[in-house]
Design a protein around this motif. Structure first.
Motif, PDB file in Angstrom:
ATOM      1  N   GLU A 186       0.865  -1.177   0.000  1.00  0.00           N
ATOM      2  CA  GLU A 186       0.000   0.000   0.000  1.00  0.00           C
ATOM      3  C   GLU A 186       0.903   1.229   0.000  1.00  0.00           C
ATOM      4  O   GLU A 186       1.986   1.222   0.585  1.00  0.00           O
ATOM      5  CB  GLU A 186      -0.919   0.024   1.225  1.00  0.00           C
ATOM      6  N   GLN A 187       0.442   2.301  -0.647  1.00  0.00           N
ATOM      7  CA  GLN A 187       1.219   3.524  -0.733  1.00  0.00           C
ATOM      8  C   GLN A 187       0.540   4.640   0.052  1.00  0.00           C
ATOM      9  O   GLN A 187      -0.692   4.753   0.047  1.00  0.00           O
ATOM     10  CB  GLN A 187       1.415   3.957  -2.185  1.00  0.00           C
ATOM     11  N   ILE A 188       1.375   5.438   0.734  1.00  0.00           N
ATOM     12  CA  ILE A 188       0.890   6.587   1.494  1.00  0.00           C
ATOM     13  C   ILE A 188       1.770   7.792   1.149  1.00  0.00           C
ATOM     14  O   ILE A 188       2.838   7.655   0.537  1.00  0.00           O
ATOM     15  CB  ILE A 188       0.946   6.325   3.014  1.00  0.00           C
ATOM     16  N   SER A 189       1.303   8.963   1.545  1.00  0.00           N
ATOM     17  CA  SER A 189       2.073  10.205   1.385  1.00  0.00           C
ATOM     18  C   SER A 189       2.431  10.725   2.759  1.00  0.00           C
ATOM     19  O   SER A 189       1.551  10.895   3.612  1.00  0.00           O
ATOM     20  CB  SER A 189       1.271  11.256   0.616  1.00  0.00           C
ATOM     21  N   LEU A 190       3.708  10.960   2.978  1.00  0.00           N
ATOM     22  CA  LEU A 190       4.183  11.536   4.235  1.00  0.00           C
ATOM     23  C   LEU A 190       4.366  13.041   4.021  1.00  0.00           C
ATOM     24  O   LEU A 190       5.112  13.462   3.140  1.00  0.00           O
ATOM     25  CB  LEU A 190       5.493  10.874   4.659  1.00  0.00           C
ATOM     26  N   TYR A 191       3.657  13.834   4.822  1.00  0.00           N
ATOM     27  CA  TYR A 191       3.574  15.277   4.611  1.00  0.00           C
ATOM     28  C   TYR A 191       4.207  16.002   5.789  1.00  0.00           C
ATOM     29  O   TYR A 191       3.900  15.723   6.953  1.00  0.00           O
ATOM     30  CB  TYR A 191       2.110  15.682   4.448  1.00  0.00           C
ATOM     31  N   CYS A 245       8.938  -0.876   5.084  1.00  0.00           N
ATOM     32  CA  CYS A 245       8.625   0.513   4.758  1.00  0.00           C
ATOM     33  C   CYS A 245       9.741   1.040   3.860  1.00  0.00           C
ATOM     34  O   CYS A 245      10.913   1.050   4.259  1.00  0.00           O
ATOM     35  CB  CYS A 245       8.508   1.348   6.031  1.00  0.00           C
ATOM     36  N   ILE A 246       9.381   1.468   2.655  1.00  0.00           N
ATOM     37  CA  ILE A 246      10.363   1.927   1.676  1.00  0.00           C
ATOM     38  C   ILE A 246       9.933   3.304   1.148  1.00  0.00           C
ATOM     39  O   ILE A 246       8.868   3.406   0.529  1.00  0.00           O
ATOM     40  CB  ILE A 246      10.494   0.942   0.505  1.00  0.00           C
ATOM     41  N   PRO A 247      10.725   4.347   1.404  1.00  0.00           N
ATOM     42  CA  PRO A 247      11.899   4.388   2.279  1.00  0.00           C
ATOM     43  C   PRO A 247      11.485   4.480   3.738  1.00  0.00           C
ATOM     44  O   PRO A 247      10.369   4.909   4.035  1.00  0.00           O
ATOM     45  CB  PRO A 247      12.610   5.660   1.832  1.00  0.00           C
ATOM     46  N   ASN A 248      12.374   4.072   4.639  1.00  0.00           N
ATOM     47  CA  ASN A 248      12.085   4.158   6.063  1.00  0.00           C
ATOM     48  C   ASN A 248      12.841   5.290   6.743  1.00  0.00           C
ATOM     49  O   ASN A 248      12.863   5.371   7.965  1.00  0.00           O
ATOM     50  CB  ASN A 248      12.397   2.831   6.772  1.00  0.00           C
ATOM     51  N   GLN A 249      13.458   6.158   5.972  1.00  0.00           N
ATOM     52  CA  GLN A 249      14.141   7.330   6.498  1.00  0.00           C
ATOM     53  C   GLN A 249      14.289   8.334   5.359  1.00  0.00           C
ATOM     54  O   GLN A 249      14.174   7.984   4.188  1.00  0.00           O
ATOM     55  CB  GLN A 249      15.512   6.959   7.051  1.00  0.00           C
ATOM     56  N   GLY A 250      14.510   9.589   5.724  1.00  0.00           N
ATOM     57  CA  GLY A 250      14.675  10.598   4.684  1.00  0.00           C
ATOM     58  C   GLY A 250      14.584  11.997   5.249  1.00  0.00           C
ATOM     59  O   GLY A 250      14.546  12.211   6.466  1.00  0.00           O
ATOM     60  N   LEU A 259       6.374  10.054  -1.186  1.00  0.00           N
ATOM     61  CA  LEU A 259       5.642   8.808  -1.379  1.00  0.00           C
ATOM     62  C   LEU A 259       6.358   7.691  -0.627  1.00  0.00           C
ATOM     63  O   LEU A 259       7.566   7.479  -0.793  1.00  0.00           O
ATOM     64  CB  LEU A 259       5.538   8.467  -2.861  1.00  0.00           C
ATOM     65  N   VAL A 260       5.617   6.952   0.205  1.00  0.00           N
ATOM     66  CA  VAL A 260       6.160   5.861   1.010  1.00  0.00           C
ATOM     67  C   VAL A 260       5.356   4.602   0.704  1.00  0.00           C
ATOM     68  O   VAL A 260       4.118   4.646   0.644  1.00  0.00           O
ATOM     69  CB  VAL A 260       6.097   6.188   2.520  1.00  0.00           C
ATOM     70  N   THR A 261       6.061   3.494   0.485  1.00  0.00           N
ATOM     71  CA  THR A 261       5.437   2.211   0.183  1.00  0.00           C
ATOM     72  C   THR A 261       5.531   1.311   1.407  1.00  0.00           C
ATOM     73  O   THR A 261       6.615   1.105   1.960  1.00  0.00           O
ATOM     74  CB  THR A 261       6.119   1.533  -1.015  1.00  0.00           C
ATOM     75  N   LEU A 262       4.395   0.769   1.818  1.00  0.00           N
ATOM     76  CA  LEU A 262       4.324  -0.176   2.932  1.00  0.00           C
ATOM     77  C   LEU A 262       4.023  -1.554   2.386  1.00  0.00           C
ATOM     78  O   LEU A 262       3.129  -1.713   1.549  1.00  0.00           O
ATOM     79  CB  LEU A 262       3.251   0.241   3.943  1.00  0.00           C
ATOM     80  N   CYS A 263       4.762  -2.534   2.856  1.00  0.00           N
ATOM     81  CA  CYS A 263       4.611  -3.909   2.378  1.00  0.00           C
ATOM     82  C   CYS A 263       4.351  -4.814   3.570  1.00  0.00           C
ATOM     83  O   CYS A 263       5.067  -4.771   4.581  1.00  0.00           O
ATOM     84  CB  CYS A 263       5.856  -4.363   1.622  1.00  0.00           C
ATOM     85  N   PHE A 264       3.331  -5.652   3.450  1.00  0.00           N
ATOM     86  CA  PHE A 264       2.945  -6.599   4.501  1.00  0.00           C
ATOM     87  C   PHE A 264       3.254  -8.006   4.020  1.00  0.00           C
ATOM     88  O   PHE A 264       2.738  -8.448   2.991  1.00  0.00           O
ATOM     89  CB  PHE A 264       1.457  -6.438   4.822  1.00  0.00           C
ATOM     90  N   SER A 265       4.148  -8.695   4.748  1.00  0.00           N
ATOM     91  CA  SER A 265       4.563 -10.051   4.394  1.00  0.00           C
ATOM     92  C   SER A 265       4.383 -10.947   5.607  1.00  0.00           C
ATOM     93  O   SER A 265       5.298 -11.093   6.438  1.00  0.00           O
ATOM     94  CB  SER A 265       6.028 -10.075   3.932  1.00  0.00           C
ATOM     95  N   PRO A 266       3.200 -11.547   5.780  1.00  0.00           N
ATOM     96  CA  PRO A 266       2.969 -12.371   6.978  1.00  0.00           C
ATOM     97  C   PRO A 266       3.761 -13.669   6.930  1.00  0.00           C
ATOM     98  O   PRO A 266       4.028 -14.220   5.866  1.00  0.00           O
ATOM     99  CB  PRO A 266       1.462 -12.626   6.938  1.00  0.00           C
ATOM    100  N   LYS A 267       4.155 -14.100   8.108  1.00  0.00           N
ATOM    101  CA  LYS A 267       4.871 -15.364   8.252  1.00  0.00           C
ATOM    102  C   LYS A 267       4.198 -16.179   9.343  1.00  0.00           C
ATOM    103  O   LYS A 267       3.779 -15.639  10.371  1.00  0.00           O
ATOM    104  CB  LYS A 267       6.342 -15.127   8.609  1.00  0.00           C
TER     105      LYS A 267
END
Length: 875
Positions: A186-191, A245-250, A259-267
């Motif tokens: 999922e993509q979000i915007s960090l403002y 979280c990509i990117p997780n810093q900046g 623009l920040v991309t969040l990825c969910f990978s359940p294990k």
């Protein structure tokens, strides 16, 4: 006071000539004068005004200082205002301010020279968000009082999470159901809703209240409480592997979006005991916060030296809830998982109809069968909707005779992240299911017929050339017709060749047609029965000459010797290397771990050790977690070094480490604080120290340099330190002042001479002060003693300040005098200590029963103590 100096012409002034007159002005008083000069030109009179003005100043100041919108980061910011003098004399000014917002105004008075400008610096502190609208009164000479407005808007540094499409604020992102092993993004915007740049970092809260990991929220509470194995199992799991979280810093510029991309990978998490039900759903509720780099006073709370040095300011951050469910692939096979085909013969085919059913109620499943020899599947790939089934035909088409047991792999296709580009989802296999195929291919019973070939034997034939077998029979190593093993008997061998045992190469009778081919010149062929040497024709056009054969053998020997020499050289180098390794005063030649038993560790210990060793994430895409940040400073691997650190990098490794440009994530793991150092009440002419803690949680050296241009903090030392990796230290900040009042200043520091930070120092300079345990003291007689005996009582003197106080008791003598005395009459009370003083009343005929003392503190306060003697008269 005007004087005219001129010599009037006696004759008319000719054309082109002039007459010069001088007017002198010599004022005798500080008053402006006005007069006139009459010029007679024949019949005309010209009136020339004369003005005599006293030199004066003309001061002008700006009416407003606007700091604009600034961030509430406990920093002292300054602006200058100009006072201009447009007059011809010096002018004075005086500034007065009665508020509490402005920290410093320098200078508050002064003189402005003619035709010059004087600058006044105004400081404010951005410690709390507020709107500053203050007024200062500036008294200008010759201009009266002027109001100057000081305006500023102090706001918090706010990070907001917005939706990409809608632009609204997001509080939660629901990934929905996702298969274990696959990923969903999922993509979000960090403002950055603030007027200054911000370095941000994403932190995953793995110990937040309300977080769930691997729990089926649809189950009852009793069922979840009984399944304690999963709860214990997930306690030591690294949550950063589930959320990416990509990117997780900046860095975000003022009012910038990123623009920040969040990825969910359940294990899936296996249980420690009991039956492992792989069909259970696992729900996740996690919290991800985006915060500014450097504000970590909350983590410094755990340090040992008190709440006076550590503030409880928590940085403003944006928290985002992440929810999702992990589902196993529930694909069933009927029949399955072992599928046995009917026996068939070579060239035939058998089939089995299998029904694939997707038991999942939430997600479809995409499958793909891998190719397997002797087996065919139709269709090989496909997609099954949720709670649906699909028929697949398995075919067994053997290409050879035998029994086949094959492990058939079925790939479950989904979306996952690429290793090289983590922002792109790639369709790949994330799960495999295996079926067992069993098939038997039998051979048909077919008689073998032999026919005689009485003619010339062809060039390509069997060993004897007499019988040809038709059909497929059992393969053997010998000819299909029984023959005599001529190499093992000498029945037909010619008597001349009975002793030729060295020539073992036997030629078949039908190889005459092929004997003209080039052959090896040093080999002899003999017939199969009589062992007679066969004629071997060597064609000179195809064969090597003797010289060529010798040259070829020389080449072989040369390269064999070259390869052998390379091997010997390599073995010698390896032996020399091993010799230098073990040839030292420490090693005695023992092999590592020879004869030692490996220690037995449990799975829980392994997970704890693995969690502690993760000081710095090896993967830059791995998220920081709140548990890792909270553990900084309390880890056993963090060494405490309070002295002996180098002031500048000296070694090659230190110089290389201290020249690195650190990322936001690395800076967030360096704790320097507290960011607000509150000294409290500090006595003037005293020295007080507080610790500025430095915790380096990185695997490299860092160089800390402090820049202090404040007179009250000049005793601070050292101002430069090289902090080794995984080290905790501190720098004592020394405060000393001679001026009463509130003190607020900030000093800056740099990390690796690149990354800037600041610390706010707050103190209240007060005078020396003493306190009494009681303001009124009643002296009672001691039971059992005579009435004429003196009365005694004690009063305690407290010193609540950080500086020793010198005191003196002074008696207040009235008309009747006084009968009270106190000991000690003068002395010192150490900082934060107390002293007990004794008051004595001497009874007498005319002794007053009341008295007063003044406790006078040198350069401090004065307290009055009233004493009363309680006399009981017996009748």
């Amino acid at each position: 006071q005007f004087k005219l100096i001129v010599e009037n012409p006696e004759k008319p002034v000719a054309s082109g000539l002039q007459v010069t007159a001088f007017v002198e002005y010599y004022p005798e008083s500080e008053d402006d004068l006005q007069d006139r000069l009459l010029l007679l030109i024949e019949d005309d009179i010209v009136d020339i005004p004369l003005l005599g003005l006293i030199p004066c100043c003309y001061l002008e100041i700006e009416s407003e200082i606007n700091f604009g919108a600034v961030i509430a980061n406990s920093k002292i910011i300054s602006k200058e205002i100009s006072i201009a003098n447009h007059g011809s004399a010096s002018g004075t000014f005086k500034i007065s301010y009665d508020g509490v917002v402005l920290l410093n105004i320098e200078p508050t008075s002064g003189v402005v020279e003619p035709k010059s400008v004087k600058t006044v610096k105004v400081d404010i502190c951005t410690d709390v968000p507020r709107i500053i609208k203050e007024v200062i009164i500036v008294e200008l000479e010759g201009h009266g009082c002027t109001e100057v407005w000081i305006k500023a808007v102090v706001v918090e540094q706010v990070l907001k999470v917005l939706g990409v499409s809608c632009g609204n604020m997001l509080e939660c992102i629901n990934f929905g159901p996702v298969y274990f092993g696959s990923s969903k993004t999922e993509q979000i915007s960090l403002y950055n809703e603030s007027p200054e740049c911000v370095d941000w970092v994403a932190v995953l809260e793995d110990n937040a209240i309300g977080g769930e990991m691997g729990t089926d929220l649809q189950r009852s509470a009793d069922a979840v409480l009984q399944d304690l194995s999963l709860k214990n199992r997930t306690r030591d799991v690294d949550v950063s592997t589930l959320i990416l979280c990509i990117p997780n810093q900046g860095t975000l510029l003022p009012y910038e979006k990123s623009l920040v991309t969040l990825c969910f990978s359940p294990k899936t998490f296996k249980r420690d005991f009991g039956v492992n039900d792989s069909s259970l759903k696992q729900d996740y509720v996690l919290f991800l916060r985006f915060e500014a780099v450097g504000n970590k006073d909350g983590y410094l709370q755990a340090l040992s030296d008190g709440a006076t040095a550590i503030t409880s300011i928590h940085p403003h951050h944006m928290e985002l809830a992440l929810t999702g469910s992990g589902l196993p692939v529930m694909l069933t096979f009927n029949p399955g998982p072992v599928i046995k085909f009917m026996d068939c013969f070579l060239g035939e085919q058998t089939q089995v109809l299998c029904t694939l059913k997707n038991e999942s109620e939430s997600l479809p499943v995409t499958f793909s069968f891998r190719k397997t020899a002797h087996f065919n599947i139709s269709p090989e790939k496909g997609k099954i909707k949720k709670i649906s089934a699909k028929d697949v035909i398995f075919s067994f088409s053997p290409h050879q005779i035998g029994t086949f047991k094959v492990k058939q792999a079925i790939d479950i296709i989904g979306t996952g992240l690429e290793k090289n580009n983590l922002q792109v989802l790639k369709t790949k296999s994330f799960h495999q299911i295996y079926l067992s195929f069993i098939g038997v291919c039998k051979s048909k019973q077919k008689p073998i017929l032999f026919k005689i070939n009485p003619g010339i034997t062809p060039m390509i034939s069997n060993a004897t050339g007499q019988f040809v077998a038709d059909g497929t029979g059992q393969c053997t190593d010998t000819a299909p017709v029984a023959i005599l093993k001529s190499t093992q008997t000498q029945i037909h061998t010619h008597w001349i060749n009975r002793n030729c045992k060295g020539d073992a190469l036997i030629a078949f009778p039908n190889d005459r047609a092929a004997s003209i081919r080039p052959s090896e010149w040093n080999k002899k062929y003999r017939t199969i029965f009589t062992k007679t040497e066969r004629y071997n024709y060597i064609d000179p056009e195809f064969s090597y000459t003797d010289c060529e054969r010798l040259l070829k053998e020389a080449h072989k020997a040369y390269y064999a010797d070259f390869i052998s020499s390379l091997r010997q050289r390599r073995l010698q180098k390896d032996a020399a290397r091993q010799f230098y390794i073990y040839n030292n005063s420490v090693s005695i030649g023992l092999k590592p771990a020879e004869g030692l038993m490996s220690p037995k560790i449990s799975i829980i210990d392994f997970h704890k050790e693995k969690l502690q060793c993760k000081t710095l994430p090896s993967d830059e895409n791995c998220l920081l977690t709140s548990r890792k940040l909270a553990a900084i400073g309390s880890k056993p691997s963090i060494k405490e070094i309070w002295s002996g650190l180098a002031a500048t990098p000296s070694s090659t490794q230190e110089k290389e480490d201290c020249s690195l440009t650190l990322t936001s994530k690395q800076l967030h793991q360096i704790l320097i604080g507290p960011s607000t150092m509150d000294f409290g009440d500090v006595c003037v002419y005293s020295t007080t120290a507080r610790k500025l803690h430095i915790i380096n949680n990185l695997l490299v050296h860092i160089w800390i340099q402090i820049e202090i241009a404040i007179d009250e903090l000049q005793q601070t030392s050292p101002l430069s330190q090289v902090v080794p990796p995984l080290t905790k230290t501190h720098i004592p900040i020394v405060f000393e002042t001679n001026t009463l009042g509130m003190f607020k200043r900030s000093f800056t520091y740099t990390i690796n001479n690149q990354h800037l930070g600041h610390v706010l120092v707050v103190a209240k300079a007060v005078s020396v002060e003493l306190e009494l345990s009681a303001r009124e003291l009643i002296l009672n007689p001691i039971p059992g003693y005579l009435a004429e005996t003196e009365f005694r009582a004690t009063v305690r003197v407290y010193n609540p300040r950080n500086h020793p106080a010198e005191f003196t008791w002074k008696r207040i003598i009235t008309e009747r005098g006084t009968a009270f005395s106190i000991q000690p009459a003068k002395g010192f009370v150490e900082a934060y200590r107390d002293l007990e003083c004794e008051v004595v009343w001497q009874p007498g005929f005319n002794s007053p029963e009341a008295g007063e003392f003044n406790l006078c503190v040198r350069k401090g306060n004065t307290i009055k103590l009233k004493c009363f003697a309680k006399v009981t008269i017996h009748t």
